[in-house]
Design a protein around this motif. Structure first.
Motif, PDB file in Angstrom:
ATOM      1  N   ILE A 189      42.496  48.129  27.131  1.00 50.45           N
ATOM      2  CA  ILE A 189      41.972  47.579  28.380  1.00 50.45           C
ATOM      3  C   ILE A 189      41.177  48.659  29.095  1.00 50.45           C
ATOM      4  CG2 ILE A 189      42.587  46.645  30.650  1.00 50.45           C
ATOM      5  CD1 ILE A 189      45.091  45.481  29.347  1.00 50.45           C
ATOM      6  N   VAL A 190      39.974  48.293  29.530  1.00 50.67           N
ATOM      7  CA  VAL A 190      39.168  49.205  30.349  1.00 50.67           C
ATOM      8  C   VAL A 190      39.708  49.117  31.771  1.00 50.67           C
ATOM      9  CG1 VAL A 190      36.871  49.666  31.282  1.00 50.67           C
ATOM     10  CG2 VAL A 190      37.124  48.967  28.897  1.00 50.67           C
ATOM     11  N   THR A 191      40.111  50.245  32.309  1.00 54.47           N
ATOM     12  CA  THR A 191      40.656  50.306  33.666  1.00 54.47           C
ATOM     13  C   THR A 191      39.611  50.871  34.627  1.00 54.47           C
ATOM     14  OG1 THR A 191      41.500  52.548  33.411  1.00 54.47           O
ATOM     15  CG2 THR A 191      42.958  50.744  32.714  1.00 54.47           C
ATOM     16  N   PRO A 192      39.861  50.763  35.922  1.00 53.63           N
ATOM     17  CA  PRO A 192      38.940  51.384  36.874  1.00 53.63           C
ATOM     18  C   PRO A 192      38.767  52.882  36.623  1.00 53.63           C
ATOM     19  CG  PRO A 192      40.370  49.855  38.019  1.00 53.63           C
ATOM     20  CD  PRO A 192      40.888  49.956  36.609  1.00 53.63           C
ATOM     21  N   LEU A 251      35.354  57.423  35.110  1.00 58.84           N
ATOM     22  CA  LEU A 251      35.045  58.487  34.148  1.00 58.84           C
ATOM     23  C   LEU A 251      33.681  58.273  33.498  1.00 58.84           C
ATOM     24  CD1 LEU A 251      38.488  59.028  32.385  1.00 58.84           C
ATOM     25  CD2 LEU A 251      37.243  60.696  33.760  1.00 58.84           C
ATOM     26  N   ALA A 252      33.360  57.013  33.199  1.00 58.92           N
ATOM     27  CA  ALA A 252      32.059  56.697  32.606  1.00 58.92           C
ATOM     28  C   ALA A 252      30.926  57.054  33.566  1.00 58.92           C
ATOM     29  CB  ALA A 252      31.992  55.219  32.229  1.00 58.92           C
ATOM     30  N   PHE A 288      29.807  49.915  28.583  1.00 60.57           N
ATOM     31  CA  PHE A 288      29.852  50.383  27.199  1.00 60.57           C
ATOM     32  C   PHE A 288      30.523  51.747  27.122  1.00 60.57           C
ATOM     33  CE2 PHE A 288      28.140  52.542  23.475  1.00 60.57           C
ATOM     34  CZ  PHE A 288      28.361  51.594  22.482  1.00 60.57           C
ATOM     35  N   ARG A 289      30.144  52.655  28.018  1.00 61.34           N
ATOM     36  CA  ARG A 289      30.744  53.989  28.010  1.00 61.34           C
ATOM     37  C   ARG A 289      32.214  53.929  28.416  1.00 61.34           C
ATOM     38  NH1 ARG A 289      32.072  57.941  25.459  1.00 61.34           N
ATOM     39  NH2 ARG A 289      32.386  59.880  26.567  1.00 61.34           N
ATOM     40  N   ALA A 290      32.548  53.086  29.390  1.00 60.35           N
ATOM     41  CA  ALA A 290      33.938  52.933  29.804  1.00 60.35           C
ATOM     42  C   ALA A 290      34.778  52.409  28.643  1.00 60.35           C
ATOM     43  CB  ALA A 290      34.041  51.999  31.012  1.00 60.35           C
ATOM     44  N   ASP A 291      34.238  51.484  27.868  1.00 62.94           N
ATOM     45  CA  ASP A 291      34.932  50.959  26.696  1.00 62.94           C
ATOM     46  C   ASP A 291      35.156  52.059  25.659  1.00 62.94           C
ATOM     47  OD1 ASP A 291      35.965  48.699  25.063  1.00 62.94           O
ATOM     48  OD2 ASP A 291      34.234  49.186  23.800  1.00 62.94           O
ATOM     49  N   GLU A 292      34.143  52.882  25.440  1.00 60.12           N
ATOM     50  CA  GLU A 292      34.301  54.010  24.511  1.00 60.12           C
ATOM     51  C   GLU A 292      35.412  54.947  24.969  1.00 60.12           C
ATOM     52  OE1 GLU A 292      29.935  54.839  22.538  1.00 60.12           O
ATOM     53  OE2 GLU A 292      30.355  55.752  24.486  1.00 60.12           O
ATOM     54  N   GLU A 329      40.505  53.039  45.556  1.00 58.52           N
ATOM     55  CA  GLU A 329      41.702  53.284  46.370  1.00 58.52           C
ATOM     56  C   GLU A 329      42.075  52.049  47.189  1.00 58.52           C
ATOM     57  OE1 GLU A 329      44.067  55.758  46.675  1.00 58.52           O
ATOM     58  OE2 GLU A 329      43.092  56.330  44.794  1.00 58.52           O
ATOM     59  N   ARG A 330      41.079  51.399  47.792  1.00 61.34           N
ATOM     60  CA  ARG A 330      41.351  50.182  48.566  1.00 61.34           C
ATOM     61  C   ARG A 330      41.982  49.110  47.683  1.00 61.34           C
ATOM     62  NH1 ARG A 330      36.297  51.218  51.160  1.00 61.34           N
ATOM     63  NH2 ARG A 330      35.288  49.705  49.797  1.00 61.34           N
ATOM     64  N   GLU A 331      41.456  48.959  46.462  1.00 58.65           N
ATOM     65  CA  GLU A 331      41.993  47.965  45.536  1.00 58.65           C
ATOM     66  C   GLU A 331      43.428  48.305  45.132  1.00 58.65           C
ATOM     67  OE1 GLU A 331      40.614  44.998  44.600  1.00 58.65           O
ATOM     68  OE2 GLU A 331      39.149  45.522  46.128  1.00 58.65           O
TER      69      GLU A 331
END
Length: 85
Positions: free
Chosen positions: A50-53, A58-59, A37-41, A77-79
Motif C-alpha cells: 500500500i502506498v501511504t502518505p 518521500l517521492a 509512480f515514484r511513491a509506488d516504487e 498531520e491534519r489528516e
C-alpha cells in the motif's frame, strides 16, 4: 477544480482560455502520475503493498519538489489528527 486553482494563482484581472485550462489539467494529471509512480516504487522497495502518505512525501522529496513539502506535511498531520479523533 483546475480553473479555480489557476485563478487563485494569477492576477484577478487576467482571463484564462479554455485551451490553457485543458493543458493545465493534463499537466496536473501527469504530475500526479509522476509522483504516484515514484511513491509506488518506494513502497515496493520497502516491501509494502500500500502506498501511504509517507511514501508520497518521500517521492516528492526524492523527485526534488521540496518546495511543496511544508504544505503537504501540514496536510498529512491534519489528516492524522482527524483519524485519531
Amino acid at each position: 477544480t483546475v480553473l479555480k486553482a489557476m485563478k487563485f494563482g494569477i492576477d484577478g484581472n487576467l482571463n484564462i482560455s479554455s485551451a490553457s485550462v485543458a493543458v493545465m489539467s493534463e499537466a496536473a494529471r501527469m504530475f500526479a502520475h509522476f509522483i504516484a509512480f515514484r511513491a509506488d516504487e518506494l513502497a515496493k522497495e520497502s516491501r509494502k503493498n500500500i502506498v501511504t502518505p509517507d511514501h508520497v512525501l518521500l517521492a516528492v522529496k526524492d523527485l526534488e519538489f521540496e518546495t511543496f513539502l511544508p504544505v503537504l506535511e501540514a496536510l498529512n498531520e491534519r489528516e492524522r489528527h482527524k483519524k485519531e479523533a
